[in-house]
Design an enzyme around this catalytic site. Structure first.
Site, PDB file in Angstrom:
ATOM      1  N   LYS A 182       0.851  -1.187   0.000  1.00 30.62           N
ATOM      2  CA  LYS A 182       0.000   0.000   0.000  1.00 30.62           C
ATOM      3  C   LYS A 182       0.889   1.239   0.000  1.00 30.62           C
ATOM      4  CE  LYS A 182      -3.868  -2.056   2.541  1.00 30.62           C
ATOM      5  NZ  LYS A 182      -4.691  -1.981   3.777  1.00 30.62           N
ATOM      6  N   ASP A 207     -12.774   0.309  12.809  1.00 32.16           N
ATOM      7  CA  ASP A 207     -13.172   0.519  11.408  1.00 32.16           C
ATOM      8  C   ASP A 207     -13.601  -0.797  10.779  1.00 32.16           C
ATOM      9  OD1 ASP A 207     -13.657   1.956   9.097  1.00 32.16           O
ATOM     10  OD2 ASP A 207     -11.604   1.786   8.363  1.00 32.16           O
TER      11      ASP A 207
END
Length: 562
Positions: A195, A289
Site C-alpha cells: 500500500k 473501522d
C-alpha cells in the site's frame, strides 16, 4: 400626568423594538454585518433543514464561520454541531471550506471532507442542515463560475516501478490516499500486497495521515493471529510511504455478501472475526473501522481482519484529526457516532460486528439514509429485530445481534468470547503468537559487554518484564526492568548519557502496556530536542520492537526487549 404616561409609553415601545431586533432569528440576517457600499463575496443558502430551510446569509469579508458558539458568523444550535464547526475562507481567488474542529464532520456528496475548494452551486452538510454556496459577481447579482470542486491535496511522487526488496506485479485498487499493488518478494518469492500513500491533504503537510500510516504499520507488525492480516513492514519516511502486508487470495466479505448468507457459514465467519478481536482486545487494541470491506479471506477460506489504519491502543494519546468521527457510518457504534474518542473502546467493535451480522443474515444494514441520518439513527433509534426481516434466523442468534446493537456499551456482551458463544460458535479461540525474538539473539550483544559497562535501572526488586538500551557508540547497556509496582521508566540525561547536554533531564519515557513496549515524550512536558524513533520524530507514543533505533539528544541507542 398625561405627559408622564406618554413618556412611559415611548420608552416601552423603544424597549420592545430593541428586544425584537435582538431576538430576531439569525437565519433572517446576514452572516457578517455588511459595511456600507461593500458587496457580498458570496451567499450561503440553507436548502434543507428542520428549522432553517430558505435562510440566506451574505459572506462579506474573507471568512465566514459556522458553529454553536455565539461568536460564529452563522450560529447553528444543534446537538450535532460543534462549538466551532467549519469555516469558508477566501484567498488567492478561491473559496475554501474547512472542517475547523468538528465532532461530526462536514460532508459533501456522502463523504466527509476536511478541506475543499468550493465551486459555485456546491452543496455541503453541517449537522442536519444542507447549504448551497453561491458566488456573487462584482455587481453582486449573478453567480460567477469557479473551478470544479475537489479536495485540497498535494500529490506525492509516483509509485516507483521497482523497490529494492520487492517487484511490483499488478495494480489492485486505489482508494482514499492509497494505491494498492500486488508484488513479489525478491528474497523468498513470497506474494505480498504493498500500500502506497500517494496523496496527502495540505493540512500540516499531511502529518496526520503519515502518522496514521505509521500507526497502521506499527500496530500491524505487532499482531500475530490466524484471523488477522500479517503486516511485514514498510517505509514510512520513503517518498511515497508504503506498507507491505500479507496477500489474501480469498477476497473481501463484501464480495461474498450478494444476498443473505447461510446461517452456518455466517456463524463460522463471525466466530473467526470475534476470535481475532478477542486477541486484539486482550492487548488493548481497538480496531474502530470494521466493515465487510475490511474483512478478507485467505487461501484456506479463513476470515481475517485487515486495515488497522484507525486502530488505536488503549492508553495511547488520541490524535484523531479535527475531532474526526472515525469508521464508516453504517457500521459505527452509537458512541462512535457521538464522536467522543474516550468512549470508543472494545464494545464499539462488538457493535460493528453486530451490524455486519445483521447484514449477513438479513441482506440489509440496520439503518439506511445519508451519513448524517445514519449517525442519528445509531444514536437514537432501535433497529428492527433481524427475525422480523428473516424469520429463518434462530431466536438466539437474533437476540445475540440485538444485544450487540445496544446503545449503551454496558448492555452489550462483556467480551468477544461471550458474543461468539451467543452465536453458537464452539471452536476454541487461538492464543496467537506475538513473534517473540529468540532470547539468544537479544542477549548476544549484552553478553559481549564487560560488567562495568552494564547499567541497571529497576523500579522494583524482582524483574518480571525487562528490556535494554544499548548505546551505539560506547556499547554501554542500560537494563530496564519492571516488577508490577511501576511500569514506566524515565529517560533522561542522568540515566542514558550524563555527558549529553542536548538531552533533557526528563527527556521521555519507556513503558510496558497491554503487551507492548512504548516510547513517548513525558505527558506533562516535551523534551528540548525531541525523541527520534527509527529516524522519525516521536509525536505520539510509538510501539517499540527489538532492534529499533532511538535517538535522544545526540545519543543513539538500540532497543531490545527481554
Amino acid at each position: 400626568m398625561s405627559d408622564l404616561i406618554l413618556v412611559i409609553a415611548i420608552v416601552l415601545i423603544i424597549a420592545v423594538a430593541i428586544i425584537i431586533i435582538v431576538a430576531r432569528p439569525r437565519n433572517e440576517v446576514a452572516a457578517t454585518p455588511r459595511p456600507i457600499n461593500q458587496p457580498a463575496k458570496a451567499e450561503i443558502v440553507c436548502v434543507a433543514s428542520p428549522t432553517r430551510k430558505g435562510a440566506r446569509y451574505a459572506m462579506i469579508g474573507d471568512k465566514c464561520t459556522f458553529g454553536r458558539d455565539s461568536d460564529n458568523s452563522i450560529v447553528l444550535d444543534d446537538i450535532l454541531i460543534s462549538r466551532h464547526h467549519a469555516a469558508i475562507e477566501f484567498g488567492a481567488g478561491l473559496f475554501t471550506l474547512t472542517d475547523t474542529n468538528s465532532m461530526n464532520g462536514v460532508w459533501m456528496q456522502g463523504r466527509r471532507v476536511y478541506q475543499q475548494q468550493l465551486a459555485n452551486g456546491a452543496q455541503f452538510d453541517i449537522g442536519p442542515h444542507t447549504f448551497a454556496f453561491l458566488v456573487a459577481s462584482s455587481a453582486g447579482s449573478q453567480p460567477t463560475p469557479l473551478p470544479i470542486s475537489g479536495p485540497v491535496m498535494q500529490k506525492l511522487v509516483e509509485v516507483p516501478t521497482n523497490l529494492e526488496d520487492y517487484e511490483l506485479q499488478q495494480f489492485i485498487t486505489e482508494g482514499g490516499q492509497a494505491k494498492v499493488y500486488m508484488a513479489r518478494s525478491r528474497r523468498d518469492g513470497r506474494q505480498v500486497v504493498i500500500k502506497f500513500l500517494v496523496a496527502l491533504p495540505m493540512d500540516s503537510d499531511g502529518q496526520y495521515f503519515r502518522e496514521k500510516f505509521r500507526q497502521q504499520m506499527m500496530i500491524g507488525m505487532s499482531i500475530r493471529h490466524p484471523h488477522c492480516v500479517r503486516i511485514y513492514g514498510g517505509q514510512i519516511d520513503a517518498n511515497p510511504p508504503y506498507i507491505v502486508e500479507e496477500y489474501l487470495a480469498g477476497g473481501t466479505l463484501r464480495r461474498r455478501m450478494q444476498g443473505v448468507l447461510p446461517l452456518q457459514e455466517s456463524v463460522r465467519i463471525l466466530g473467526q472475526l470475534l476470535d481475532g478481536l478477542a486477541y486484539l482486545h486482550n492487548r488493548g487494541i481497538v480496531h474502530r473501522d470494521l466493515s465487510p470491506e475490511n474483512i478478507m479471506f485467505d487461501s484456506q477460506n479463513q476470515a481475517r481482519l485487515i486495515d488497522f489504519g484507525l486502530a488505536r491502543v488503549a492508553g495511547a494519546r488520541q490524535r484523531t484529526q479535527m475531532g474526526m468521527v472515525v469508521g464508516k457510518a453504517r457500521y459505527m457504534s452509537a458512541e462512535q457516532a457521538k464522536g467522543d474518542p474516550s468512549k470508543i473502546q472494545s464494545p464499539s467493535d462488538l457493535y460493528s460486528i453486530g451490524v455486519i451480522a445483521y447484514e449477513m443474515l438479513t441482506g440489509r444494514v440496520p439503518f439506511e439514509g445519508n451519513d448524517l441520518e445514519i449517525l442519528t439513527q445509531h444514536m437514537q433509534h432501535r433497529p428492527l429485530s433481524p427475525r422480523q426481516i428473516n424469520p429463518g434466523i434462530p431466536q438466539k442468534v437474533s437476540d445475540a445481534i440485538m444485544c450487540a446493537l445496544e446503545k449503551d456499551p454496558e448492555r452489550r456482551f462483556r467480551d468477544a468470547r461471550e458474543m461468539a458463544t451467543a452465536f453458537g460458535y464452539g471452536v476454541p479461540f487461538s492464543a496467537g503468537d506475538m513473534d517473540q525474538v529468540s532470547s539468544s539473539s537479544k542477549n548476544s550483544q549484552a553478553a559481549q559487554m564487560p560488567a562495568s559497562q552494564q547499567i541497571s535501572y529497576m523500579p522494583g526488586a524482582q524483574m518480571q518484564t525487562g528490556a535494554r538500551l544499548v548505546n551505539v557508540r560506547t556499547n554501554a547497556v542500560i537494563q530496564i526492568a519492571f516488577n508490577g509496582q511501576s511500569n514506566r521508566v524515565l529517560l533522561g540525561r542522568e540515566i542514558v548519557n550524563p555527558s549529553d547536554d542536548r538531552m533533557s533531564r526528563r527527556h521521555g519515557q519507556i513503558y510496558f502496556q497491554n503487551g507492548f513496549w512504548w516510547v513517548s515524550e513525558q505527558p506533562d512536558q516535551r523534551s528540548r530536542n525531541g525523541i527520534f524513533h527509527n529516524g522519525a520524530p516521536v509525536l505520539e507514543p510509538h510501539v517499540l520492537r527489538s532492534g529499533d533505533d532511538l535517538r535522544l539528544g545526540d545519543t543513539a541507542v538500540k532497543f531490545f526487549s527481554s
